[in-house]
Design a protein around this motif. Structure first.
Motif, PDB file in Angstrom:
ATOM      1  N   CYS A 182      14.480  60.290  54.262  1.00  0.00           N
ATOM      2  CA  CYS A 182      13.390  59.636  53.533  1.00  0.00           C
ATOM      3  C   CYS A 182      13.666  59.793  52.043  1.00  0.00           C
ATOM      4  O   CYS A 182      13.774  60.920  51.536  1.00  0.00           O
ATOM      5  CB  CYS A 182      12.064  60.271  53.912  1.00  0.00           C
ATOM      6  SG  CYS A 182      10.647  59.605  53.022  1.00  0.00           S
ATOM      7  N   ALA A 258       8.771  56.936  60.049  1.00  0.00           N
ATOM      8  CA  ALA A 258       8.916  55.648  59.366  1.00  0.00           C
ATOM      9  C   ALA A 258       7.870  54.654  59.845  1.00  0.00           C
ATOM     10  O   ALA A 258       7.363  53.841  59.061  1.00  0.00           O
ATOM     11  CB  ALA A 258      10.322  55.100  59.587  1.00  0.00           C
ATOM     12  N   TYR A 268      13.387  54.674  54.494  1.00  0.00           N
ATOM     13  CA  TYR A 268      13.895  55.539  55.556  1.00  0.00           C
ATOM     14  C   TYR A 268      15.259  55.010  55.991  1.00  0.00           C
ATOM     15  O   TYR A 268      15.376  53.838  56.389  1.00  0.00           O
ATOM     16  CB  TYR A 268      12.940  55.547  56.739  1.00  0.00           C
ATOM     17  CG  TYR A 268      11.561  56.080  56.410  1.00  0.00           C
ATOM     18  CD1 TYR A 268      11.272  57.436  56.521  1.00  0.00           C
ATOM     19  CD2 TYR A 268      10.533  55.213  56.009  1.00  0.00           C
ATOM     20  CE1 TYR A 268      10.000  57.927  56.231  1.00  0.00           C
ATOM     21  CE2 TYR A 268       9.257  55.698  55.728  1.00  0.00           C
ATOM     22  CZ  TYR A 268       9.010  57.054  55.832  1.00  0.00           C
ATOM     23  OH  TYR A 268       7.749  57.539  55.543  1.00  0.00           O
TER      24      TYR A 268
END
Length: 310
Positions: A182, A258, A268
């Protein structure tokens, strides 16, 4: 008028039993690092909690320097009262735990990041169908550390967690999924379709797992990292994502994150050399409700069987 009433005027938030427990541990150790390790916290998190407690009480509790930590006169005066409050909170928790353990309802811990997962909903639905008059008693716990504390104290019978888990707990896997990187959407690396861990060597890692749980900390930081910035700590999923969005940091998260937390300021990305993660149920082997846990484990085993044949 009690000491707390004199030091703490009406209209200000009361200190929590949790904060007073941190105070007592730090008063014993007089060292933030050692106290944090005992409490399964990071040192910055402990320091922040102690400062919040001092703000709530309106007095300094510790004198801090680069060489030592000492109680102030006010800190020493507060300790006896803090011990009584913590003892009362422990007694309250014990009474509630004994009463709840006598109930046939299964007490399940669920944190915000897994409440919407299909596996979580399916297990809860299956348990409810088996015992429609005794549906699971769901307890929302925001932090991984809170789940561990609740399991060890007997406040809950089991919890939905991502693995790994500490050695004193037992677990039953439900599903497996990839871990993703992320990143802030402005990060130049987000222009790539996929990454390798080496691409992220210069990025500080944000994690929800304290370094005192070394196996879990290394797993969720893709560590140990021989070089590069030291990992940073987050307290909740939302704080972790906010930290990533505001800086050049990375968090390694389950792929389901996500879908659960889509944000325009985050991206992501798959990481080719990052192992998958496991999601399941966790319980303490000393839990006084083996019958309830047996039912939960049977449901979990039935949930996994069709997937293993695919």
């Amino acid at each position: 008028m009690s000491l707390i009433e004199k030091l703490h005027p009406a209209g200000i938030d009361d200190p929590t039993a949790h904060q007073l427990r941190l105070l007592l541990t730090l008063a014993e150790e007089l060292h933030f690092g050692r106290a944090a390790r005992r409490l399964y916290l990071t040192q910055p998190a402990l320091s922040q909690q102690i400062r919040s407690l001092e703000d709530r009480l309106g007095i300094p509790l510790f004198d801090r320097s680069s060489r030592r930590v000492e109680l102030t006169d006010a800190g020493r005066a507060v300790l006896p009262v803090a011990r009584k409050v913590v003892a009362a909170a422990d007694e309250l928790r014990a009474v509630a735990g004994r009463m709840a353990a006598g109930s046939s309802r299964l007490r399940l811990g669920v944190c915000e990041s897994v409440a919407a997962l299909t596996a979580t909903r399916d297990i809860i639905t299956a348990l409810t169908r088996l015992h429609p008059d005794q549906a699971p008693d769901l307890r929302v716990l925001d932090r991984f550390a809170d789940q561990l504390t609740a399991l060890r104290s007997g406040e809950i019978d089991a919890a939905f967690t991502h693995f790994p888990i500490p050695d004193d707990l037992h677990g039953e896997p439900l599903t497996h999924e990839p871990r993703l990187a992320c990143l802030a959407s402005a990060d130049p690396l987000t222009s790539r379709p996929a990454l390798h861990l080496a691409d992220l060597a210069d990025h500080p890692v944000v994690t929800l797992v304290a370094p005192t749980f070394r196996t879990g900390h290394d797993f969720w930081t893709a560590g140990p990292r021989p070089a590069g910035p030291a990992p940073r700590a987050g307290s909740t999923v939302e704080s972790l994502l906010a930290t990533v969005a505001l800086g050049t940091t990375v968090a390694f998260v389950p792929a389901s994150t996500a879908a659960l937390y889509p944000r325009p300021d985050l991206r992501y990305l798959p990481v080719d050399d990052l192992a998958d993660c496991t999601f399941g149920i966790t319980w303490h082997p000393g839990n006084p409700a083996p019958a309830k846990l047996a039912t939960l484990r049977d449901v979990a085993a039935a949930y996994r069987r069709p997937r293993s044949k695919r």
